[in-house]
Write an enzyme that holds these catalytic residues in place. Structure first.
Site, PDB file in Angstrom:
ATOM      1  N   PRO A  53      -5.413  -4.984   1.292  1.00  0.00           N
ATOM      2  CA  PRO A  53      -4.833  -6.131   1.992  1.00  0.00           C
ATOM      3  C   PRO A  53      -5.707  -6.701   3.108  1.00  0.00           C
ATOM      4  CG  PRO A  53      -3.578  -4.105   2.461  1.00  0.00           C
ATOM      5  CD  PRO A  53      -4.533  -3.797   1.360  1.00  0.00           C
ATOM      6  N   ASP A  75       1.664 -12.095   7.223  1.00  0.00           N
ATOM      7  CA  ASP A  75       0.238 -12.089   6.915  1.00  0.00           C
ATOM      8  C   ASP A  75      -0.529 -12.649   8.124  1.00  0.00           C
ATOM      9  OD1 ASP A  75      -2.173 -12.088   5.246  1.00  0.00           O
ATOM     10  OD2 ASP A  75      -1.952 -14.267   5.287  1.00  0.00           O
ATOM     11  N   GLY A  76      -1.495 -11.882   8.623  1.00  0.00           N
ATOM     12  CA  GLY A  76      -2.214 -12.295   9.831  1.00  0.00           C
ATOM     13  C   GLY A  76      -2.918 -13.634   9.687  1.00  0.00           C
ATOM     14  N   GLU A 118       1.764  -7.778  11.866  1.00  0.00           N
ATOM     15  CA  GLU A 118       1.439  -6.719  10.890  1.00  0.00           C
ATOM     16  C   GLU A 118       2.050  -7.130   9.556  1.00  0.00           C
ATOM     17  OE1 GLU A 118       0.001  -3.372  10.595  1.00  0.00           O
ATOM     18  OE2 GLU A 118       0.724  -3.753   8.552  1.00  0.00           O
ATOM     19  N   HIS A 144      -7.889   3.480  20.258  1.00  0.00           N
ATOM     20  CA  HIS A 144      -7.020   2.499  20.925  1.00  0.00           C
ATOM     21  C   HIS A 144      -7.526   2.103  22.306  1.00  0.00           C
ATOM     22  CE1 HIS A 144      -4.138   3.849  17.700  1.00  0.00           C
ATOM     23  NE2 HIS A 144      -4.307   2.559  17.512  1.00  0.00           N
ATOM     24  N   ASP A 156      -7.094  -5.267  14.356  1.00  0.00           N
ATOM     25  CA  ASP A 156      -6.915  -3.819  14.203  1.00  0.00           C
ATOM     26  C   ASP A 156      -6.614  -3.575  12.733  1.00  0.00           C
ATOM     27  OD1 ASP A 156      -6.235  -1.166  14.439  1.00  0.00           O
ATOM     28  OD2 ASP A 156      -4.589  -1.481  15.857  1.00  0.00           O
ATOM     29  N   SER A 157      -7.639  -3.766  11.906  1.00  0.00           N
ATOM     30  CA  SER A 157      -7.421  -3.807  10.453  1.00  0.00           C
ATOM     31  C   SER A 157      -7.827  -2.508   9.791  1.00  0.00           C
ATOM     32  CB  SER A 157      -8.247  -4.944   9.853  1.00  0.00           C
ATOM     33  OG  SER A 157      -9.615  -4.600   9.849  1.00  0.00           O
ATOM     34  N   GLN A 184       0.833  -1.201   0.000  1.00  0.00           N
ATOM     35  CA  GLN A 184       0.000   0.000   0.000  1.00  0.00           C
ATOM     36  C   GLN A 184       0.869   1.253   0.000  1.00  0.00           C
ATOM     37  OE1 GLN A 184      -2.206  -0.889   3.568  1.00  0.00           O
ATOM     38  NE2 GLN A 184      -0.322  -1.330   4.685  1.00  0.00           N
TER      39      GLN A 184
END
Lengths: 283, 283
Positions: free
Chosen positions: A163, A138-139, A106, A62, A156-157, A31
């Site tokens: 992605p 990759d999560g 992440e 948060h 937390d996307s 990105q």
């Protein structure tokens, strides 16, 4: 010359913020990343042109992605964050004394690197804290390798384009379910009830196919589309209202600027139009 | 040609909305009035260039300025609105079966006239409802002529600049207090906790000098500055949480798109930063 950054939240509406300078602009394999200085909201991170965090209002997001789950689970020792490369969620997690390990997964290493360099008030716990583990991965691939491992997983996307699109699908939620212990909790950011009703409807339908307890809660985040933002609380055992230990939250050993033990309960009391979209009955 | 309307909420931040056409633009003795058609939010009324209402999100504001007071007061028979010339607040008041008289006192007759003409979904009860009385008059002068007269007074004002500046002062609140019956309630819109902390601090200090019960509650209004909006609930006798009859609100004989009996309670559970600004202790 005046510089203004305008983000369209829909084709016909958006916010506009005065920008004094660009601190970083570059592309990762995933990105476009920009970090700019705004006059009103402090430093701001953009991914593919969309606001992710600003220094001034990140405390709302948060606090609210972290503390409702960590004050509902009676003993959150191992916590995983998927996404969240700015570090703000990790910063809140490690405030909880029960937490022994906070893992960040992440996909984009550039987000972590530039947050450490340019957003130190968010990324402050990403380096030098022995409880924190970082994985640039990759999560989805990462949690497939871990079953029965985490007390809490926080998704937390970004929005479900680019992605992060896989992070809103039922198959992913099944993988998260398997990665959680038998009393585990997942929280995921779940977009704006005002602008993204269709996304929410599909997302909550996917979540209900996997988790026995699925509740939405809300928070007011000025730089996010419509300001009305939401989170999905998904749990195998503990209910976020019925099983909430208000006194433990009231006696928290750290300061919070948004979260508190009353707001925890109030956040689950949703407007009628939000309930109706998710087919939630009145209690 | 694309037309966008941008409202600066501070010197450095604002919202921007695509406008398809202007339906009315003119000046009254008090202010500039514009009604435009937006692509995202339907028709929108501006006073002196600031968004007052849009058809798409006005339901949040009008539910929340009206129903918390009218479901806290056990028998709200006479209700006064100061300001509110668009008619949205009156529309919600007359849904309550106990209401015998709903009085609107709006300083600017042009706002009433153009709302009836161009915003019929808001102004629908301003004509032809025998319970509704309209006065084109200065709100302060009007209530000075009425003591011990109203069960509920709703201050549906613009921001504390221009014609509404007096509606945020202690002297005005004393006049409202005198105009209320001995168990009366006043609700006033009280700006954004995020952008207007100083105004709120002063306003709540003024209110506490007059009323024994003063509580803030919040609602999420997308087109208002920051989206985080608030109201002041001021009462001589009934507490909005402790004396709230949840079952009466749950059995309301009309539909609401934002308000409900749970949200009523949740709206008073404020974020920590809002509590701290108003020096509210945790319960």
């Amino acid at each position: 010359m005046e510089m203004w950054y305008t983000e369209k939240h829909t084709e016909h509406a958006g916010i506009t913020l005065r920008v004094s300078r660009t601190l970083f602009s570059g592309k990762s394999p995933y990105q476009k990343l920009e970090i700019v200085e705004t006059e009103e909201f402090g430093r701001m991170m953009l991914l593919d042109g969309l606001v992710m965090v600003t220094e001034r209002d990140e405390f709302v997001y948060h606090d609210m992605i972290t503390h409702p789950a960590l004050f509902t689970h009676p003993n959150p020792r191992r916590v995983l964050v998927i996404g969240g490369g700015d570090g703000g969620t990790i910063r809140e997690i490690v405030k909880h004394p029960q937490v022994e390990q906070a893992v960040l997964c992440e996909i984009d290493g550039l987000v972590i690197e530039k947050s450490i360099e340019l957003l130190p008030s968010l990324a402050c716990e990403l380096q030098g804290n022995p409880k924190v583990k970082l994985h640039v991965d990759d999560g989805i691939a990462y949690i497939k390798k871990h079953t029965d491992s985490f007390d809490v997983i926080l998704v937390d996307s970004t929005d479900p384009i680019g992605p992060a699109v896989g992070l809103f699908e039922e198959e992913f939620y099944r993988t998260v379910f398997a990665a959680l212990k038998s009393d585990g909790i997942m929280v995921a950011q779940s977009e704006s009830p005002f602008f993204h009703a269709d996304i929410q409807k599909k997302m909550f339908s996917n979540l209900r196919a996997v988790f026995s307890i699925v509740e939405m809660y809300q928070a007011s985040i000025p730089t996010y589309p419509s300001g009305a933002w939401s989170f999905a609380f998904c749990s195998k055992k503990y209910h976020p209202v019925e099983d909430f230990d208000r006194s433990r939250a009231a006696e928290r050993p750290f300061e919070t600027r948004y979260y508190n033990e009353d707001l925890h309960l109030g956040a689950f009391m949703l407007p009628t139009y939000v309930r109706q979209n998710l087919a939630i009955e009145s209690a």
